[in-house]
Design an enzyme around this catalytic site. Structure first.
Site, PDB file in Angstrom:
ATOM      1  N   SER A 140      38.901  34.518  36.449  1.00  0.00           N
ATOM      2  CA  SER A 140      40.350  34.649  36.259  1.00  0.00           C
ATOM      3  C   SER A 140      41.138  33.945  37.363  1.00  0.00           C
ATOM      4  O   SER A 140      42.154  33.299  37.088  1.00  0.00           O
ATOM      5  CB  SER A 140      40.743  36.131  36.189  1.00  0.00           C
ATOM      6  N   SER A 171      34.582  32.925  27.731  1.00  0.00           N
ATOM      7  CA  SER A 171      35.373  33.287  28.904  1.00  0.00           C
ATOM      8  C   SER A 171      36.733  33.833  28.500  1.00  0.00           C
ATOM      9  O   SER A 171      37.248  34.776  29.105  1.00  0.00           O
ATOM     10  CB  SER A 171      35.543  32.082  29.827  1.00  0.00           C
ATOM     11  N   ASN A 224      36.123  37.535  27.342  1.00  0.00           N
ATOM     12  CA  ASN A 224      35.501  38.507  28.243  1.00  0.00           C
ATOM     13  C   ASN A 224      35.868  38.388  29.714  1.00  0.00           C
ATOM     14  O   ASN A 224      35.802  39.376  30.445  1.00  0.00           O
ATOM     15  CB  ASN A 224      33.971  38.405  28.131  1.00  0.00           C
ATOM     16  N   TYR A 225      36.239  37.199  30.186  1.00  0.00           N
ATOM     17  CA  TYR A 225      36.373  37.004  31.628  1.00  0.00           C
ATOM     18  C   TYR A 225      37.760  36.594  32.101  1.00  0.00           C
ATOM     19  O   TYR A 225      38.051  36.691  33.286  1.00  0.00           O
ATOM     20  CB  TYR A 225      35.356  35.954  32.108  1.00  0.00           C
ATOM     21  N   LEU A 226      38.601  36.106  31.213  1.00  0.00           N
ATOM     22  CA  LEU A 226      39.939  35.663  31.610  1.00  0.00           C
ATOM     23  C   LEU A 226      40.957  36.735  31.260  1.00  0.00           C
ATOM     24  O   LEU A 226      41.066  37.140  30.102  1.00  0.00           O
ATOM     25  CB  LEU A 226      40.301  34.352  30.905  1.00  0.00           C
TER      26      LEU A 226
END
Length: 890
Positions: A645, A845, A848-850
Site C-alpha cells: 500500500s 494486489s 488483497n493488499y492495496l
C-alpha cells in the site's frame, strides 16, 4: 511494444513514458525477473477485470524453474504467519472488549453504496451539475459543518440531460441517491440499497445507524408511464427508469456498520443468525446406455459410482492435466479403489491405465456442451430461472435481523483435484460431500434448516465468536472448508478495514523496527542475526514469512523456510533468489543488497548442504512474537500489506500528471499497480484465450482506422480542399488495400449473421406472444440491403470518395474524426496493456493488499471515474472506502 501488436501507425501519437521512480520508499524494486505458472483452473481470470496498464514487463525467464526436487528433512511444523485461509475472528480476544483499530472515516453520512458522481468528485458528474442544478451533490459532507436547512433538502434526481456517461454495463453506478426528509432525524441520511440488503423478515432494529430509502407514493408507482418516456415521481423532478421501478417501490435499509465500530474487536460477532444451510450439488445422473468407457477396446458396464469417477477423467482427456504423469497416476490409484467397492457389472478386470479408453465419454460431454450452446435465449433464460429458484433460499442469511448475502453457499461437487503448480496430489479424487460431513453454525432457538439432499447434519453449533455458517473437511489435503458471508457483508467489511488500519498503524513503528534489525545484522548472537536478515528480506523484498511443509504438500517455501539452494551469492553484493513460492509460483530475482546482508548469507551457508535450511535458527512463530513486541497484532503478513500500500501511494503521488487526459492518469495508476504486483510476485499463467483476444483487438483497431479513412474520404467528397489539410491528407499507414478488402468481407459476414440472429429472436418473441412469425422474405430483403451496401463500398475502393448514408455537415465529420483519433490512441494503449500484463496478476494486489481508500481518494482528486478501476464487485466489497475525501493518504 510486442510484435503481436501490428496496428501501430506513423500517424498515431506515441505513448507517454513510464512515470514514477524505480526505488519507492527504500524497498528493492529491481531489474530481476520473476517467472512462474499458476494452474489454469486456479488462476484468476482477469482479461475483463485487469485495469489499463502502462509499463511493459520484462521478458520472462524460462518457464521451467531449475529447482531441486529433493524433499526437505522432516521438521516440526510451526504455526504460519499467513492467515489468508483462517476463518475470521475464530479466536476470541482475552479480557474486555478492545478498542477498534479503525479510525473514523470522513463523509460517513453518505449511503453504503455510493453513486459514481459522489465517488468521482469533480469529474464528469461535476460538469453535468453545472448544466443542471438539481443534480447530485458532488462534495462529500464534512462532519464538522452543520448543514443548514436549505442544505438538508433532499437532492433531486438526475435527468437524462445530466446523467453521467457510462462506459459499459459494469460501469453503471451501484445506486442512485434519492431521499425524503425523515421525522426525528437531525441529519439527512439518503441511500438506495440493493436487493441483497433487504431484511428477510421483520426483526428488532439493531443498535446501529441505518439509512432508510425513500418510499414512492402508491399512486405514482402504480401509474403506467407513457411509452418511450421515463415516469416522473410525484415530488417531481427526476424520471424513474423502468428497470428500477420495483426497487423504488420497496422500502429498503442499509446497515452502515462503519459508523458503529465500538464492538468491532469484541469476541461476540453476532447476536442472531438464521440461514438455510448450504446448497449440495444434485445427485449423479448415469450416462446413456450407449456411452461406455472401454478397456482393451471393449465397452465396460460400470455401476453409477464408478462411472461417475471415470467421467471425471473422461471430460479432461484433451486438457494438459491428462498429459501429466503424476495426475494420471493419482487418478488411476483412486479409480482402482472405487472399482474395488463398485466393480464392473460385466466382470471386466481393470488393472492397467494404458488400456483404458475414455474417449466415448469425452465425445458425449462435448456433444452435450454443443447442445447447450445451441439453446435459444428463451431456453437459456428458463434454465437459469429454474436454477436460481433452487439456489435462492441459500443465497442470503439473516444476521442480527439484517439480510446479508452469503458468499460460497454452494458445496463443491466431486471431481479430480487439480492443485496448483507441481502439487503431489493432483489428480486425486475429491469425494462427494454429504450432509453427514457438514457442521453448521446457527443462532440458538431458530429453526434448523433441512439439507436439500437426503441426510442429516454432522453437527449443529451456536458459536457467536466465529463468522462462518458451515464447515467440513475435504478429503484430499484434509483442509477445513468454510462458508462465510459475501465480500460486501458487514463482517467481511470490518475485517478488511481493520486489516488495512493495522497496516497503516505500522507506519508509526516501521522506522524503529528497521533501525533495530539493521543493528542486529552485525550482532554476535547468531539467532538474532538470522532473524534480522530474514526481517530485511520480508521488509525490502515483500517475501512471505513461510512455514514448514509436510511430505504430501507441494515443495513451496517462504523467507523462513528458504534452503541454501534457493539463494545464490554473486559478488560483490548480489543475491539471486530462485524458489517456488505460494501456489507453486516461481520467484526468481537478482537483487543488490547491503554488504552486511551479503556477508550474513555467506556465513549462514557455510558448512551446509544445498537442502539444509538457510535460516536454521528462525521460525515464523518466534519471528511474529518478536514483531508483536513492537506493535500489537503485528506479523510478517502485515509488512506485506503495508509495503504494497505504501509503495502504491508513493508511486501515485510521484507519477500522476496533474494535467493530462484520463488515459494518461490511468497509465500512472496502472504503472503503480504493476510495481506492487512485481514487488509481491503476483503472477498468473498466460490465459489460453490471450492470442485469440489479441486477434480480436487487432481486428477492432483495424475497424477504427477503416472508419476514420471513410470519414476522411467523405470530407474529400464534400469539399476537395480538405485533401490539402495535413490533418486529413495522409492515409492510415498500416491500412493497405488487402486489409481494406479483408475488413469489408469480415464486416459483411458479421452483418449478415447479425441480421439472421435478429430475425430469429424477433420470431421467438412473436411466437411467445402467440403471433405469427415473420416470413423469410423479410430476412432476404435485409440481406439484399447488406449486399448492396457492400457492393457500393467495393466500388469506392481506391477512389478516395465516400458517400455517407445521410448528409452531415463537415464540422460534424471533423468532430467524428477527432473522436476516433482518441479511441485509436486509447485502444492501442489497451492492447499494449493486455500484452504487457498477460503474466502479471494486477487484480491480486488490488483485492488483497492495496488499501481501497487510496484508489477512491486518487479518483476524486484527479477526476477519474472509479468504474474504470473497480468493478461492481469491488465497489460492493469496499463501500466504506468510497467515503474518503480526495486528501486522504495511506
Amino acid at each position: 511494444m510486442s510484435a503481436d501488436i501490428s496496428m501501430s501507425s506513423d500517424d498515431d501519437q506515441p505513448l507517454a513514458p513510464r512515470p514514477g521512480p524505480s526505488k519507492p520508499n527504500g524497498r528493492l524494486v529491481t531489474n530481476g525477473k520473476t517467472n512462474g505458472k499458476v494452474d489454469s483452473d486456479s488462476a484468476m481470470s482477469e482479461d475483463d477485470d485487469i485495469p489499463l496498464s502502462q509499463s511493459t514487463r520484462t521478458k520472462s525467464e524460462p518457464a521451467t524453474p531449475q529447482i531441486s526436487s529433493r524433499k526437505r528433512k522432516q521438521a516440526p511444523v510451526y504455526s504460519s504467519s499467513s492467515d489468508e485461509d483462517t476463518p475470521l475472528a475464530s479466536t476470541p480476544l482475552k479480557g474486555a472488549k478492545s478498542k477498534s483499530a479503525a479510525v473514523p472515516l470522513p463523509g460517513a453520512l453518505q449511503a453504503t453504496t455510493v453513486p459514481a458522481a459522489a465517488v468521482n468528485g469533480n469529474g464528469r458528474a461535476k460538469k453535468a451539475a453545472k448544466k443542471e442544478e438539481s443534480d447530485y451533490e458532488q462534495e462529500t459532507p464534512q462532519p464538522k459543518k452543520r448543514a443548514t436547512k436549505t442544505q438538508r433538502q433532499p437532492p433531486k434526481k438526475r435527468t437524462k440531460k445530466g446523467e453521467v456517461e457510462l462506459e459499459s454495463e459494469d460501469d453503471e453506478p451501484i445506486a442512485v441517491k434519492s431521499g425524503v426528509k425523515k421525522r426525528n432525524v437531525k441529519k439527512e441520511e439518503v441511500a438506495e440499497s440493493s436487493e441483497d440488503e433487504k431484511p428477510l423478515k421483520k426483526a428488532k432494529k439493531p443498535p446501529a445507524k441505518r439509512a432508510k430509502k425513500e418510499e414512492v407514493d402508491d399512486e405514482s408507482s402504480n401509474s403506467k408511464p407513457k411509452k418511450g418516456k421515463a415516469k416522473k415521481e410525484e415530488n417531481g423532478d427526476a424520471p424513474v427508469k423502468k428497470g428500477r421501478k420495483k426497487k423504488e417501490e420497496e422500502e429498503e435499509e442499509v446497515f452502515r456498520w462503519w459508523e458503529n465500530q465500538d464492538d468491532a474487536d469484541g469476541s461476540i460477532k453476532w447476536n442472531t443468525l438464521e440461514h438455510n444451510g448450504v446448497y449440495f450439488p444434485p445427485a449423479y445422473e448415469p450416462l446413456p446406455k450407449n456411452v461406455k468407457m472401454k478397456y482393451d477396446g471393449k465397452s465396460v458396464d460400470l455401476p453409477p459410482e464408478s462411472e461417475e469417477v471415470a467421467g471425471f477423467y473422461g471430460a479432461m482427456i484433451e486438457t494438459e492435466h491428462a498429459k501429466d504423469a503424476v495426475f494420471n497416476k493419482n487418478f488411476f490409484t483412486d479409480f482402482l479403489d472405487v472399482l474395488k467397492q463398485h466393480p464392473p457389472r460385466d466382470g471386466t478386470k481393470i488393472k492397467e491405465f494404458a488400456r483404458c479408453d475414455f474417449r466415448p465419454m469425452f465425445d458425449h460431454f462435448e456433444a452435450e456442451k454443443e447442445k447447450k450452446k445451441a439453446l435459444t435465449t428463451a431456453q437459456k433464460k428458463e434454465l437459469k430461472t429454474e436454477r436460481d429458484k433452487l439456489e435462492g433460499p441459500f443465497t442470503h442469511c439473516s444476521l442480527d435481523g439484517r439480510k446479508e448475502k452469503v458468499g460460497n453457499f454452494r458445496v463443491e461437487p466431486p471431481g479430480l483435484f487439480r492443485g496448483r503448480g507441481e502439487h503431489p496430489k493432483k489428480g486425486a479424487l475429491k469425494i462427494r460431500v454429504r450432509p453427514e460431513d457438514v457442521t453448521i453454525n446457527i443462532g440458538e432457538g431458530v429453526p434448523i434448516p433441512k439439507p436439500n439432499v437426503p441426510g442429516k447434519w454432522k453437527k449443529v453449533i451456536h458459536d457467536q465468536t466465529v463468522t462462518w455458517l458451515a464447515t467440513w473437511t475435504e478429503n484430499v489435503n484434509g483442509n477445513h472448508k468454510y462458508v462465510f458471508l459475501a465480500a460486501g457483508s458487514s463482517i467481511k467489511g470490518q475485517s478488511d478495514m481493520m486489516k488495512f488500519e493495522k497496516a497503516r498503524e505500522l507506519k508509526k513503528h516501521v522506522d524503529v523496527i528497521r533501525k533495530d534489525y539493521t543493528a542486529d545484522l552485525k550482532t554476535k548472537v547468531m539467532k538474532d542475526r538470522q532473524r534480522a536478515t530474514a526481517m530485511y528480506f520480508i521488509d525490502r523484498l515483500a517475501l512471505r514469512a513461510g512455514n514448514e511443509k509436510g511430505e504430501d504438500e507441494a515443495d513451496t517455501v517462504g523467507c523462513c523456510s528458504l534452503r541454501c539452494e534457493h539463494v545464490t551469492l554473486e559478488p560483490p553484493n548480489y543475491l539471486i533468489f530462485d524458489f517456488l513460492g505460494k501456489d507453486s509460483i516461481r520467484y526468481y530475482n537478482k537483487v543488490a543488497v547491503e554488504d552486511q546482508v551479503f556477508k550474513n548469507i555467506k556465513l549462514f551457508k557455510e558448512n551446509k548442504n544445498d537442502d539444509d535450511d538457510l535460516f536454521d535458527r528462525v521460525d515464523t512463530a518466534p519471528l511474529n512474537r518478536h514483531l508483536a513486541s513492537y506493535m500489537k497484532g503485528l506479523t510478517a503478513k502485515v509488512f506485506r500489506t503495508y509495503n504494497a500500500s505504501i509503495t502504491f501511494q508513493e508511486q501515485l503521488d510521484q507519477g500522476t500528471p496533474e494535467k493530462g487526459s484520463v488515459v494518461d492518469k490511468l497509465k500512472a495508476y496502472n504503472h503503480a499497480n504493476r510495481m506492487v504486483a512485481i514487488l509481491c510476485n503476483h503472477q498468473r499463467a498466460v490465459p489460453k484465450t490471450h492470442e485469440q483476444s489479441m486477434g480480436k483487438m487487432r481486428e477492432k483497431l483495424r475497424g477504427l482506422k477503416y472508419d476514420r479513412m471513410k470519414l476522411r474520404h467523405a470530407l474529400f467528397t464534400i469539399d476537395a480542399k480538405f485533401k490539402k489539410n495535413k490533418k486529413y491528407n495522409e492515409d492510415e499507414s498500416d491500412l493497405d488495400d488487402e486489409g481494406i478488402v479483408e475488413h469489408e468481407e469480415l464486416t459483411k459476414v458479421k452483418e449478415i449473421e447479425k441480421a439472421e440472429k435478429k430475425f430469429q429472436k424477433d420470431n421467438e418473441k412473436l411466437a411467445a406472444d402467440g403471433k405469427s412469425p415473420q416470413p423469410e422474405s423479410v430476412l432476404k430483403e435485409r440481406k439484399d440491403e447488406i449486399e448492396a451496401e457492400f457492393k457500393k463500398l467495393k466500388k469506392e475502393r481506391g477512389t478516395k470518395k465516400h458517400e455517407m448514408k445521410r448528409e452531415r455537415p463537415t464540422e460534424k465529420i471533423e468532430e467524428a474524426i477527432e473522436k476516433i483519433d482518441d479511441k485509436i490512441r486509447t485502444f492501442k494503449f489497451q492492447m499494449e496493456d493486455r500484452e504487457a500484463g498477460k503474466e502479471v496478476a494486477l487484480g491480486t494486489s488490488k483485492i488483497n493488499y492495496l488499501d481501497p481508500r487510496i484508489t477512491a481518494a486518487w479518483c476524486k482528486k484527479h477526476d477519474v471515474p472509479i468504474e474504470k478501476l473497480f468493478s461492481k464487485t469491488l465497489l460492493t466489497k469496499f463501500p466504506w472506502a468510497m467515503e474518503v475525501d480526495e486528501h486522504w493518504k495511506f
